[in-house]
Write a protein that holds these residues in place. Structure first.
Motif, PDB file in Angstrom:
ATOM      1  N   ALA A 169       0.827  -1.195   0.000  1.00 52.47           N
ATOM      2  CA  ALA A 169       0.000   0.000   0.000  1.00 52.47           C
ATOM      3  C   ALA A 169       0.863   1.247   0.000  1.00 52.47           C
ATOM      4  N   SER A 170       0.372   2.268  -0.650  1.00 54.07           N
ATOM      5  CA  SER A 170       1.000   3.580  -0.596  1.00 54.07           C
ATOM      6  C   SER A 170      -0.081   4.633  -0.443  1.00 54.07           C
ATOM      7  N   GLY A 171       0.225   5.671   0.303  1.00 58.16           N
ATOM      8  CA  GLY A 171      -0.721   6.750   0.507  1.00 58.16           C
ATOM      9  C   GLY A 171      -1.692   6.529   1.651  1.00 58.16           C
ATOM     10  N   PHE A 172      -1.666   5.365   2.267  1.00 56.19           N
ATOM     11  CA  PHE A 172      -2.490   5.095   3.440  1.00 56.19           C
ATOM     12  C   PHE A 172      -1.863   3.960   4.232  1.00 56.19           C
ATOM     13  N   THR A 173      -2.290   3.810   5.466  1.00 53.34           N
ATOM     14  CA  THR A 173      -1.724   2.814   6.360  1.00 53.34           C
ATOM     15  C   THR A 173      -2.571   1.552   6.321  1.00 53.34           C
ATOM     16  N   LEU A 174      -1.994   0.499   5.792  1.00 51.51           N
ATOM     17  CA  LEU A 174      -2.740  -0.737   5.585  1.00 51.51           C
ATOM     18  C   LEU A 174      -3.113  -1.420   6.894  1.00 51.51           C
ATOM     19  N   ASP A 175      -2.397  -1.108   7.964  1.00 53.93           N
ATOM     20  CA  ASP A 175      -2.686  -1.687   9.276  1.00 53.93           C
ATOM     21  C   ASP A 175      -4.143  -1.527   9.669  1.00 53.93           C
ATOM     22  N   TYR A 176      -4.742  -0.432   9.275  1.00 56.07           N
ATOM     23  CA  TYR A 176      -6.091  -0.083   9.701  1.00 56.07           C
ATOM     24  C   TYR A 176      -7.172  -0.603   8.762  1.00 56.07           C
ATOM     25  N   TYR A 177      -6.815  -1.448   7.833  1.00 52.29           N
ATOM     26  CA  TYR A 177      -7.756  -1.965   6.856  1.00 52.29           C
ATOM     27  C   TYR A 177      -7.814  -3.482   6.889  1.00 52.29           C
ATOM     28  N   THR A 178      -9.006  -3.991   6.684  1.00 49.84           N
ATOM     29  CA  THR A 178      -9.172  -5.395   6.364  1.00 49.84           C
ATOM     30  C   THR A 178      -8.705  -5.610   4.928  1.00 49.84           C
ATOM     31  N   VAL A 179      -7.899  -6.629   4.713  1.00 50.11           N
ATOM     32  CA  VAL A 179      -7.316  -6.864   3.403  1.00 50.11           C
ATOM     33  C   VAL A 179      -7.698  -8.256   2.915  1.00 50.11           C
ATOM     34  N   GLY A 180      -8.187  -8.307   1.704  1.00 49.74           N
ATOM     35  CA  GLY A 180      -8.560  -9.575   1.104  1.00 49.74           C
ATOM     36  C   GLY A 180      -7.831  -9.829  -0.193  1.00 49.74           C
ATOM     37  N   TRP A 181      -7.643 -11.100  -0.488  1.00 51.63           N
ATOM     38  CA  TRP A 181      -7.154 -11.531  -1.785  1.00 51.63           C
ATOM     39  C   TRP A 181      -8.306 -12.176  -2.542  1.00 51.63           C
ATOM     40  N   PHE A 182      -8.475 -11.758  -3.782  1.00 51.30           N
ATOM     41  CA  PHE A 182      -9.510 -12.281  -4.650  1.00 51.30           C
ATOM     42  C   PHE A 182      -8.865 -12.786  -5.928  1.00 51.30           C
ATOM     43  N   ARG A 183      -9.568 -13.642  -6.626  1.00 52.33           N
ATOM     44  CA  ARG A 183      -9.092 -14.071  -7.933  1.00 52.33           C
ATOM     45  C   ARG A 183     -10.257 -14.092  -8.909  1.00 52.33           C
ATOM     46  N   GLN A 184      -9.950 -13.803 -10.160  1.00 57.20           N
ATOM     47  CA  GLN A 184     -10.991 -13.709 -11.169  1.00 57.20           C
ATOM     48  C   GLN A 184     -10.394 -13.912 -12.555  1.00 57.20           C
ATOM     49  N   ALA A 185     -11.080 -14.697 -13.354  1.00 57.41           N
ATOM     50  CA  ALA A 185     -10.728 -14.881 -14.751  1.00 57.41           C
ATOM     51  C   ALA A 185     -11.774 -14.181 -15.605  1.00 57.41           C
ATOM     52  N   PRO A 186     -11.404 -13.778 -16.822  1.00 56.09           N
ATOM     53  CA  PRO A 186     -12.373 -13.125 -17.697  1.00 56.09           C
ATOM     54  C   PRO A 186     -13.624 -13.966 -17.887  1.00 56.09           C
ATOM     55  N   GLY A 187     -14.786 -13.347 -17.718  1.00 53.69           N
ATOM     56  CA  GLY A 187     -16.047 -14.033 -17.888  1.00 53.69           C
ATOM     57  C   GLY A 187     -16.481 -14.878 -16.711  1.00 53.69           C
ATOM     58  N   LYS A 188     -15.694 -14.897 -15.645  1.00 51.47           N
ATOM     59  CA  LYS A 188     -16.037 -15.686 -14.472  1.00 51.47           C
ATOM     60  C   LYS A 188     -16.253 -14.783 -13.263  1.00 51.47           C
ATOM     61  N   GLU A 189     -16.911 -15.331 -12.253  1.00 49.59           N
ATOM     62  CA  GLU A 189     -17.190 -14.577 -11.047  1.00 49.59           C
ATOM     63  C   GLU A 189     -15.941 -14.408 -10.205  1.00 49.59           C
ATOM     64  N   ARG A 190     -15.878 -13.293  -9.505  1.00 50.05           N
ATOM     65  CA  ARG A 190     -14.802 -13.056  -8.575  1.00 50.05           C
ATOM     66  C   ARG A 190     -14.939 -13.980  -7.372  1.00 50.05           C
ATOM     67  N   GLU A 191     -13.833 -14.533  -6.925  1.00 45.35           N
ATOM     68  CA  GLU A 191     -13.818 -15.454  -5.809  1.00 45.35           C
ATOM     69  C   GLU A 191     -12.931 -14.917  -4.699  1.00 45.35           C
ATOM     70  N   GLY A 192     -13.459 -14.877  -3.497  1.00 46.99           N
ATOM     71  CA  GLY A 192     -12.646 -14.528  -2.350  1.00 46.99           C
ATOM     72  C   GLY A 192     -11.741 -15.685  -1.981  1.00 46.99           C
ATOM     73  N   VAL A 193     -10.454 -15.428  -1.853  1.00 47.28           N
ATOM     74  CA  VAL A 193      -9.463 -16.462  -1.578  1.00 47.28           C
ATOM     75  C   VAL A 193      -9.040 -16.456  -0.114  1.00 47.28           C
ATOM     76  N   SER A 194      -8.686 -15.295   0.388  1.00 45.24           N
ATOM     77  CA  SER A 194      -8.207 -15.177   1.750  1.00 45.24           C
ATOM     78  C   SER A 194      -8.419 -13.761   2.240  1.00 45.24           C
ATOM     79  N   CYS A 195      -8.349 -13.587   3.550  1.00 46.31           N
ATOM     80  CA  CYS A 195      -8.619 -12.282   4.147  1.00 46.31           C
ATOM     81  C   CYS A 195      -7.940 -12.201   5.499  1.00 46.31           C
TER      82      CYS A 195
END
Length: 124
Positions: free
Chosen positions: A24-50
């Protein structure tokens, strides 16, 4: 500039490992919930981890439990996703996303900042 930048993607053989970074730049990531998502073209976004902010809990999709590990390095204002025992079905574009600290991992939440994505390809 307020942004998230992913890195670490690439081509790996099945069973191999990769570590993705979300800086992250411009803000402090410590104060945010952070998730990893994955998505392929034409497919739904999937939550991977958080990983949560104040609560400090983590979440993993059933498909990656035991293989992926999410972590923070507050000194580097970054979140990481270590991916082990990779499978071809893990192939996708992976996105880092930040939400307010009140966002709950494992539940739908509104993303405030998205990264640009990094490609992960698992193939022999």
């Amino acid at each position: 500039q307020v942004q998230l930048v992913e890195s670490g993607g690439g081509l790996v053989q099945p069973g191999g490992s990769l570590t993705l970074s979300c800086a992250a730049s411009g803000f402090t990531l410590d104060y945010y919930t952070v998730g990893w998502f994955r998505q392929a073209p034409g497919k739904e976004r999937e939550g991977v981890s958080c990983i949560s902010s104040s609560i400090g809990s983590t979440y993993y999709a059933d498909s990656v439990k035991g293989r992926f590990t999410i972590s923070r390095d507050n000194a580097k204002n970054s979140v990481y996703l270590q991916m082990n025992s990779l499978k071809p079905e893990d192939t996708d574009v992976y996105y880092c996303a930040a939400a307010g600290a009140q966002a709950l991992c494992g539940r739908a939440f509104t993303v405030r900042y998205w990264g640009q994505g990094t490609q992960v390809t698992v193939s022999s």
